[in-house]
Design a protein around this motif. Structure first.
Motif, PDB file in Angstrom:
ATOM      1  N   ALA A  61      13.579  39.885  20.608  1.00 18.66           N
ATOM      2  CA  ALA A  61      13.651  41.002  19.674  1.00 18.66           C
ATOM      3  C   ALA A  61      14.148  42.245  20.401  1.00 18.66           C
ATOM      4  O   ALA A  61      13.666  42.576  21.479  1.00 18.66           O
ATOM      5  N   HIS A  62      15.120  42.920  19.797  1.00 18.54           N
ATOM      6  CA  HIS A  62      15.646  44.165  20.340  1.00 18.54           C
ATOM      7  C   HIS A  62      15.076  45.330  19.554  1.00 18.54           C
ATOM      8  O   HIS A  62      15.008  45.292  18.324  1.00 18.54           O
ATOM      9  N   THR A  72      14.067  45.116  25.196  1.00 16.41           N
ATOM     10  CA  THR A  72      14.119  43.729  24.734  1.00 16.41           C
ATOM     11  C   THR A  72      12.760  43.099  24.953  1.00 16.41           C
ATOM     12  O   THR A  72      12.195  43.189  26.054  1.00 16.41           O
ATOM     13  N   GLY A 115      11.709  34.863  12.431  1.00 19.14           N
ATOM     14  CA  GLY A 115      12.356  35.655  13.470  1.00 19.14           C
ATOM     15  C   GLY A 115      12.666  37.065  13.004  1.00 19.14           C
ATOM     16  O   GLY A 115      12.421  38.039  13.722  1.00 19.14           O
ATOM     17  N   GLU A 116      13.215  37.163  11.753  1.00 14.88           N
ATOM     18  CA  GLU A 116      13.509  38.498  11.242  1.00 14.88           C
ATOM     19  C   GLU A 116      12.236  39.310  11.020  1.00 14.88           C
ATOM     20  O   GLU A 116      12.189  40.511  11.325  1.00 14.88           O
ATOM     21  N   ALA A 119      10.850  40.275  14.507  1.00 15.95           N
ATOM     22  CA  ALA A 119      11.683  41.310  15.123  1.00 15.95           C
ATOM     23  C   ALA A 119      11.457  42.656  14.456  1.00 15.95           C
ATOM     24  O   ALA A 119      11.393  43.694  15.130  1.00 15.95           O
ATOM     25  N   VAL A 122       8.192  44.017  15.719  1.00 16.39           N
ATOM     26  CA  VAL A 122       8.329  44.492  17.095  1.00 16.39           C
ATOM     27  C   VAL A 122       8.997  45.855  17.121  1.00 16.39           C
ATOM     28  O   VAL A 122       8.583  46.770  17.856  1.00 16.39           O
TER      29      VAL A 122
END
Length: 334
Positions: A61-62, A72, A115-116, A119, A122
């Motif tokens: 995750a950025h 990151t 994942g989305e 992220a 995060v």
């Protein structure tokens, strides 16, 4: 993956203990369960297989921190399909009636969804922290925030998923920024190392100084003792010399006294002997006073002869005899 055995007109399906299989016919749910084995018609049966084991989704995750720095985060999300029937309605988990394989890629859809979501959580969690706080605070706070956010997300529950937890492996900044952040710590560690080295060297110098001072004190003490020894030896030598001189003086005095006594005794003996000889000579002379001269001459000649060396032969010449008779005659005439 389910195992399908093909027979004429019918087929047999055998699933695994970690797979939930559902069979629908004419839009109606005919079978639903884990580890099922049944016969079905391939032309009328619609099959779905949803895994019910725990799964993990690794992702990177950025995010951007409060001071506008990119970081990151390595995150791993653990999840499972808690309601397979709801999952089968929201995602395409249908399998081929001939091979038992998924006709689509449902796990990719689940990974994209989680994942989305992870992220995004995060990014929300790191948006309120500075770069230094995000990098140095550790992964614990971020892990708790992401886990709580995923558990509270309604889209996850609506899909039939259950998030078991999230693990954060690391939060890293750009390489140049990381080196810049590490510089103070490195400088501090180097300064601490230099301080330790300086203290160690200072301690070594202090110990060497103490050793040198101890050696100098020992040398001074040895020199003092050597001086005392020399002085004592000199004193002893003087005492020995004085004792030897005194002994020599006593010996010399004793020798002188012995010699004096001996000389006195010798002188006394000589005097007594002289007196005795004189008295004897006087007595003899007194005895010879009334003796005839011829007798005295004969005695004198006898005495003289007794002191002369031995004569082997005597030659009497007329001249000698004449002179002797003349002298004898002259003596008698007187």
């Amino acid at each position: 993956m389910a195992t399908i055995t093909r027979y004429p007109l019918v087929r047999h399906l055998r699933s695994t203990p970690t797979a939930h299989v559902m069979q629908m016919t004419d839009g109606q749910l005919r079978r639903s369960g884990i580890g099922l084995a049944f016969w079905f018609r391939p032309l009328t049966a619609v099959l779905s297989e949803v895994p019910v084991d725990d799964r993990e989704l690794p992702l990177v995750a950025h995010a951007r921190t409060a001071d506008l720095q990119d970081v990151t985060a390595q995150v791993t999300v653990s999840y499972r399909f808690e309601n397979p029937e709801v999952v089968a309605q929201r995602l395409d988990f249908s399998i081929d009636a001939g091979t038992g394989r998924w006709t689509a890629d449902p796990l990719q859809q689940v990974g994209q969804l989680l994942g989305e979501l992870a992220a995004g959580h995060v990014m929300d969690a790191l948006a309120g922290s500075t770069l230094r706080e995000a990098v140095s605070s550790g992964t614990g706070p971020l892990r708790h925030q992401v886990t709580a956010a995923l558990l509270a997300d309604e889209r996850v529950a609506a899909t039939g998923l259950r998030v078991l937890g999230a693990r954060v492996g690391s939060v890293r900044a750009d390489a140049d920024l990381e080196r810049a952040l590490q510089t103070p710590a490195r400088e501090g560690a180097q300064a601490e190392a230099d301080r330790s080295t300086f203290e160690r060297r200072a301690l070594a110098v202090e110990r060497e100084r103490a050793i040198a001072e101890n050696e100098l004190n020992n040398r001074i003490e040895l020199a003092g003792r050597e001086q005392q020894l020399v002085a004592q030896e000199g004193t002893n030598a003087r005492v020995r010399a004085d004792e030897a001189a005194a002994a020599a003086l006593i010996a010399a005095r004793a020798t002188a006294e012995r010699r004096h006594l001996q000389a006195t005794a010798d002188a006394e003996a000589t005097r007594l002997q002289g007196e005795a000889d004189g008295a004897a000579e006087r007595a003899r002379m007194a005895a010879l006073a009334d003796v005839d001269q011829g007798v005295l001459l004969a005695v004198a000649l006898r005495e003289l002869a007794s002191h002369l060396p031995a004569i082997g032969q005597v030659t009497v010449t007329p001249d000698l005899l004449t002179g002797a008779l003349a002298a004898l005659t002259a003596g008698r005439g007187e």
